[in-house]
Design an enzyme around this catalytic site. Structure first.
Site, PDB file in Angstrom:
ATOM      1  N   ASN A  55       7.201   8.462  -1.003  1.00 44.90           N
ATOM      2  CA  ASN A  55       6.183   7.584  -1.589  1.00 44.90           C
ATOM      3  C   ASN A  55       5.428   8.312  -2.695  1.00 44.90           C
ATOM      4  OD1 ASN A  55       6.079   5.008   0.139  1.00 44.90           O
ATOM      5  ND2 ASN A  55       6.165   6.635   1.661  1.00 44.90           N
TER       6      ASN A  55
ATOM      7  N   GLU B  47       9.372   5.799  -4.140  1.00 43.91           N
ATOM      8  CA  GLU B  47       8.862   4.444  -3.924  1.00 43.91           C
ATOM      9  C   GLU B  47       7.428   4.343  -4.440  1.00 43.91           C
ATOM     10  OE1 GLU B  47       9.252   3.385   0.173  1.00 43.91           O
ATOM     11  OE2 GLU B  47      11.429   3.714   0.216  1.00 43.91           O
TER      12      GLU B  47
ATOM     13  N   ASP C 145       7.749  -0.722  -4.122  1.00 42.02           N
ATOM     14  CA  ASP C 145       7.468  -0.875  -2.693  1.00 42.02           C
ATOM     15  C   ASP C 145       6.490  -2.022  -2.450  1.00 42.02           C
ATOM     16  OD1 ASP C 145       7.608  -0.301  -0.020  1.00 42.02           O
ATOM     17  OD2 ASP C 145       6.365   1.491  -0.104  1.00 42.02           O
TER      18      ASP C 145
ATOM     19  N   GLU D 178      11.859  -4.772   4.621  1.00 40.98           N
ATOM     20  CA  GLU D 178      11.108  -3.966   5.582  1.00 40.98           C
ATOM     21  C   GLU D 178      10.698  -4.792   6.804  1.00 40.98           C
ATOM     22  OE1 GLU D 178       8.591  -0.680   3.417  1.00 40.98           O
ATOM     23  OE2 GLU D 178       8.073  -2.615   2.538  1.00 40.98           O
TER      24      GLU D 178
END
Length: 398
Positions: A235, A267, A297, A354
């Site tokens: 991330n 992401e 994301d 997700e």
């Protein structure tokens, strides 16, 4: 023994439905149950009896409706959590859920109408603290200090945990997302919510990123020696992209580990990209030139810009878990997922869904054309050693 030590307000203008809800809550052992027929009466009641833990709330009624009541109750902090009980259409209720979150109230769920005791009981359980403290107030968490966090970074207590991304058709692992956990010597395993905001304020996000990358690249090499090619997803925050040294540091780290950029994905949340600077764009381009992949994301939770999606060099879309949670009962969420999959195909970008937790969700996503997912159905986040063992067991989700 107290089953549900809760104070609950029932806001319902239909007298029979209101009596039914009050009766169910009392049968479930709620400590105190109050009732009101409209929002104004509910606010007056709260002034008299004080704040409640949960409001079981209808929306459409004469006088002050449920939405206006929640606005007032949220402003005065007289309600902690909300359970919706409404016969309005699913798209309207979904919009109300977003408003509830924006008001700073916890949304426990939607029981619809007619009321079902089992569904109501399950939502009440979500409000309770851990079993050891269910009959008393939960202790307030200790405030983490900056010096404690810096010491934890130096001591290697902030550890990478890994959650697999998997092929929805075969269950085979396609990569892992690298997540931060604090292995605290006194408080146990702490989630990112406990320390990431402080890391941001102290300017320590790069220290966390590169510490994670060092350990994760070692794990990637070990996995490769066992026959598993793992793409590692990290991330990144928008603020980190404004650092001219970001891409050169990543390039040097890859060279030191003898690793390829194609083994990494970065992401970024869409909300942080609305004002991409020149340096941010240069960093993204340099990462792509190194062979790294870029994912946008939590797609669908911010104010998406198709122009940004086309202009920036992304290779992957990660659709937020909220769409999967509503997949079974909201046609609009199904349409949003199908449209995102079509968008990904048109832009030649992969799409990762997700929050997949059930086999039913996996089957629905397959029917919509999805191929890659992430969630508890396959695996929860795990330490590096646990991941290597898990891969060695050749566990699959299909």
């Amino acid at each position: 023994m107290c089953r549900f030590p809760l104070r609950v307000l029932v806001l319902e203008d239909h007298s029979f439905q209101r009596r039914l809800a009050v009766s169910m809550l009392r049968q479930l052992g709620c400590r105190e149950v109050f009732e009101a027929a409209d929002g104004a009466a509910a606010l007056a009641l709260l002034q008299e009896v004080g704040p409640v833990d949960i409001a079981l709330c209808d929306l459409r009624m004469e006088g002050m409706d449920g939405l206006e009541f929640l606005q007032c109750a949220g402003d005065t902090r007289q309600v902690g959590s909300v359970i919706l009980s409404s016969s309005l259409s699913a798209d309207v209720r979904r919009s109300v859920r977003q408003i509830i979150s924006l008001l700073g109230l916890e949304f426990l769920g939607d029981v619809g109408k007619p009321l079902c005791m089992e569904a109501l009981q399950a939502l009440l359980k979500k409000h309770l603290p851990a079993p050891a403290t269910r009959c008393g107030p939960a202790p307030a968490p200790e405030r983490i200090q900056e010096h404690e966090l810096r010491r934890a970074l130096q001591a290697g207590q902030l550890q990478p945990y890994y959650q697999p991304k998997f092929d929805l058709r075969t269950g085979q692992v396609r990569g892992v997302e690298v997540l931060a956990r604090w292995v605290h010597p006194g408080r146990g395993l702490l989630s990112p919510a406990a320390f990431i905001p402080l890391l941001e304020r102290c300017g320590l996000m790069d220290a966390l990123l590169f510490g994670q990358m060092e350990q994760a690249l070692d794990l990637q090499r070990q996995a490769r020696s066992q026959g598993h090619a793992l793409n590692l997803a990290f991330n990144l925050q928008a603020a980190q992209l404004t650092n001219d040294e970001l891409a050169p540091r990543i390039k040097a780290l890859l060279k030191r580990h003898g690793a390829a950029g194609a083994g990494l994905t970065f992401e970024l949340t869409e909300c942080g990209l609305l004002q991409a600077t020149q340096t941010s764009i240069k960093n993204l381009v340099r990462l792509r030139m190194m062979g790294c992949y870029l994912a946008i994301d939590d797609f669908g939770t911010g104010f998406s810009s198709l122009q940004r999606l086309c202009a920036l060099p992304f290779t992957e879309i990660k659709l937020d878990a909220e769409f999967v949670r509503a997949l079974g009962h909201e046609p609009r969420c199904q349409a949003a997922i199908a449209s995102t999959l079509a968008l990904g195909r048109a832009l030649e970008m992969s799409v990762v869904i997700e929050g997949i937790e059930t086999e039913e969700q996996r089957q629905q996503l397959l029917r919509l054309g999805s191929t890659t997912g992430q969630g508890y159905l396959c695996a929860r986040p795990m330490s590096g050693g646990q991941l290597l063992h898990w891969l060695g067991q050749q566990r699959i989700c299909a």
